[in-house]
Every structure is written in structure tokens, then in C-alpha cells.
Design an enzyme around this catalytic site. Sequence first.
Site, PDB file in Angstrom:
ATOM      1  N   HIS A   1     -10.255  29.177 -59.123  1.00  0.00           N
ATOM      2  CA  HIS A   1      -8.627  28.813 -59.032  1.00  0.00           C
ATOM      3  C   HIS A   1      -8.132  27.903 -59.960  1.00  0.00           C
ATOM      4  CE1 HIS A   1     -10.126  29.596 -54.827  1.00  0.00           C
ATOM      5  NE2 HIS A   1      -9.274  30.263 -54.906  1.00  0.00           N
TER       6      HIS A   1
ATOM      7  N   ASP B   1      -2.943  31.078 -46.841  1.00  0.00           N
ATOM      8  CA  ASP B   1      -4.039  31.060 -47.811  1.00  0.00           C
ATOM      9  C   ASP B   1      -4.864  30.025 -47.701  1.00  0.00           C
ATOM     10  OD1 ASP B   1      -5.492  31.990 -50.141  1.00  0.00           O
ATOM     11  OD2 ASP B   1      -4.169  30.857 -51.498  1.00  0.00           O
TER      12      ASP B   1
HETATM   13  P1  13P Z   1      -4.607  30.951 -59.398  1.00  0.00           P
HETATM   14  O1  13P Z   1      -3.561  29.745 -59.266  1.00  0.00           O
HETATM   15  O2  13P Z   1      -5.932  30.666 -60.522  1.00  0.00           O
HETATM   16  O3  13P Z   1      -3.895  31.942 -59.893  1.00  0.00           O
HETATM   17  O4  13P Z   1      -5.259  31.481 -57.929  1.00  0.00           O
HETATM   18  C1  13P Z   1      -4.544  31.558 -57.092  1.00  0.00           C
HETATM   19  C2  13P Z   1      -5.546  31.995 -55.790  1.00  0.00           C
HETATM   20  O5  13P Z   1      -6.552  32.444 -55.784  1.00  0.00           O
HETATM   21  C3  13P Z   1      -4.838  31.466 -54.290  1.00  0.00           C
HETATM   22  O6  13P Z   1      -5.557  31.321 -53.540  1.00  0.00           O
END
Ligand code: 13P
Length: 284
Positions: free
Chosen positions: A182, A82
Site C-alpha cells: 500500500h 476497506d
Molecule cells: P494504493 O494506495 O497503494 O493504491 O493501495 C490502495 C489499497 O490497496 C487500498 O486497500
Amino acid sequence: MPLMTLRDVLEPAVPQRYAVGSFNVTNHDFVEGVLAAAEETGTPVILSVAEVHFRYLDLGRFVPYLKQRIAQSPVPVVLHLDHGTKKETLVKAIHWGFSSVMFDGSTLEWDDNIAQTRELADLAHMAGVSIEAELGHVAGGEGDFEGGSEVDTGRYTDPEQAAEFVHLTGVDALAVAVGTVHGPYRQTPELDLPRLAAIRQNTTVPLVLHGGSGLTEADFQAAIARGINKVNFYTENALLAVEAVKEALAAGRPMTYPDLTAVGRGAITANTKRQIAVFGTQPM
Ligand code: 13P
């Protein structure tokens, strides 16, 4: 089951209009908590390891465990990097055996984002690995829990550019900026649904919604109806596990450390199962 690519698990999601959860994992309890949810519901899942979370992990040891654990799972699992921001991170992830990577060039200028994403897409595809990229910019960071972030309305994804970006880079999935952040939100999130529908009309690749924590069931349903096929989700799981541990301690029962980690893991499983139901994820 053998490791699946992002392409494998998202392909049926596009025509069937559902989303697959991409849950960030930062330790063994997170992995077991999320996998238990996928296994109990019999649905595919994406295990995401974010570059910003490398600080929590010894990847040389963690990745072999992940691969072994995924091979034993009866459900389709994608091992996804990610928000890789550097070529070096994507190359490492491909080398370690991730089946999917994200290149985040969302802070780069258009030409640079295209050129770097294109190069990394070619590299990933040569290795049989799927690739996601981001156009526009979703603010905030995974694990930025202080005060929350404000939506960057000036950097939403342009629907015309989205089509061109996908065409020029050859990515397998596109992360879009349509009103999420995020981590925690500073204001109540309001998704730009007409923009999302326009992006969907212009592109055929699966669309990705980052910043899933803090959205309502209705938000998810509206976003999925307009073309979201992958939802990234982390903060809520990370915080709910702590709440569950605090409650267990406050109840005053004598507890050992493994009892506490089991409580945290259980909270992650329960919430992940709820999200899988909301995303409408279908068995494959
Ligand atoms: P959240 O932590 O806001 O749920 O987002 C996770 C995310 O987008 C990881 O790439």
C-alpha cells in the site's frame, strides 16, 4: 441505480477476465471525481472507505450523502468498507448500509484469522452484504507517503492455504499478497505471477490486488490475466490531485478555492478513467 454488492459486480469479471477498480474515497471531491470516471465510461465501480481514513470523515453525514449520490448514478456502484480490522467497524458499516465489507485479519495467526473471518462472513451474509478477507499480508498503509514501503516477501499468500481459507470462511473475494504494498514502493515492484496463477487454479472466488498505485500497465495486465478481478487503488489519485493543484497555482491565473478543488477532482477523474481502461472493466 440501487446499491450493488461486491458479488454482483465481480461475478461477471471472473469468467470474462477483467478487474473492477476499488477506489478509496476520502471526501466529496474524491467521490465525485471517481464517480464521474465510472459514469463517463459507463462501467461499474467500487467506492471504498478505509477504516484508517475514518479520521478524515464524519461518517454519520458522509454515508447518507454517498447512498443518495449512488442511488442517482446510472452505473452499478458498490459501497465497500476497506480494511476493517475490528468486528465493531464491520458491524457499524453494515448498519450504515455498506453493501460490502473487508475484514483484514492478515496480521492474525491462521486459526484466529479463520475464526474471526468466518464469524464476520456469516454476519455479513445474514445482512445481504458481501465480504472480502486477506490471507498473507500486504505491507504499507493507505496514506503512508513517507519513504514508501518494502514488500513483505515472507508473508506472501500460500496457494494451498488460499483454497482452504476460502472453503473454511465462505468469503466472497480474497485479497492476496503477491508482491504489492500500500502506498509508494521503496523498490520497483515485481509481482509473483506463478504464485498468483496457482492461487487462481486453487480457488474460484474473485481475487483482489491491493496496492495498485505504482504498478505499470503491463503489471496490471499480467495480474488480471492470472485471475485478479478487483484492484484497490488510492495513493496515485491522492498525489496526482495535489500535483494538478500545484501546477494550476504555478500557472499564476487568479483562482478561488472551488476552482482549485475542481482541478483536483478533474485529475482524479482523468486518472481513474485511465485505470478503468487498463483494468478492462466492462459495462454490466
Ligand atoms: P494504493 O494506495 O497503494 O493504491 O493501495 C490502495 C489499497 O490497496 C487500498 O486497500
